[in-house]
Enzyme design. Structure first.
Site, mmCIF file in Angstrom:
data_model
loop_
_atom_site.group_PDB
_atom_site.id
_atom_site.type_symbol
_atom_site.label_atom_id
_atom_site.label_comp_id
_atom_site.label_asym_id
_atom_site.label_seq_id
_atom_site.Cartn_x
_atom_site.Cartn_y
_atom_site.Cartn_z
ATOM 1 N N TRP A 41 10.282 35.912 44.199
ATOM 2 C CA TRP A 41 10.345 37.011 43.455
ATOM 3 C C TRP A 41 10.485 38.270 44.182
ATOM 4 O O TRP A 41 10.891 39.438 43.862
ATOM 5 C CB TRP A 41 8.923 37.092 42.661
ATOM 6 N N CYS A 42 10.131 38.098 45.723
ATOM 7 C CA CYS A 42 10.264 39.302 46.498
ATOM 8 C C CYS A 42 11.718 39.295 46.954
ATOM 9 O O CYS A 42 11.981 38.420 47.879
ATOM 10 C CB CYS A 42 9.256 39.000 47.782
#
Length: 127
Positions: A41-42
């Site tokens: 997600w990062c």
């Protein structure tokens, strides 16, 4: 394979990592894969992953333990175990080096986020 995804239960803190005397342990802390996309997600983790694979993915390269810190909402919570003093990982990605010093596991080096894209910094941490 030198990159080992940590799937077994983690110890209570980094001080309980299995670090052998005279042999450093390198750990990458990274965002967990988003269930919708299958990717971290990062964005910093997504950018660093190819560099980590290039550095640690070969037969004669150093071993790396890869630990996922949770989904965004989990990790951003101040009480997430990785953000506490037990693990001290306020940024992802983080590449940390641990050694056994005077019988205790100590963090002896760390690089975070965009620093993982700097081959010289990574090499210095590994050496």
């Amino acid at each position: 394979m030198p990159i080992i995804n940590h799937t077994s239960p983690l110890p209570d803190s980094y001080k309980d990592l299995p670090v052998a005397a005279g042999k450093p342990l390198l750990v990458a802390y990274a965002a967990s894969a988003d269930p919708k996309t299958g990717e971290a997600w990062c964005p910093d983790v997504r950018a660093a992953l190819p560099h980590l694979k290039a550095t640690f993915g070969g037969v004669n390269q150093p071993e790396l333990i890869y630990i996922e810190v949770g989904q965004r909402s989990e990790y951003k919570s101040p009480d997430n175990v990785f953000r506490t003093s037990k693990w001290n990982v306020p940024n992802v990605p983080t590449l940390a080096r641990y050694e056994r010093v005077d019988g205790e596991v100590k963090e002896v080096g760390r690089i975070i986020e965009g620093e993982l894209l700097d081959k010289d910094k990574v090499a210095k941490l590994i050496a």
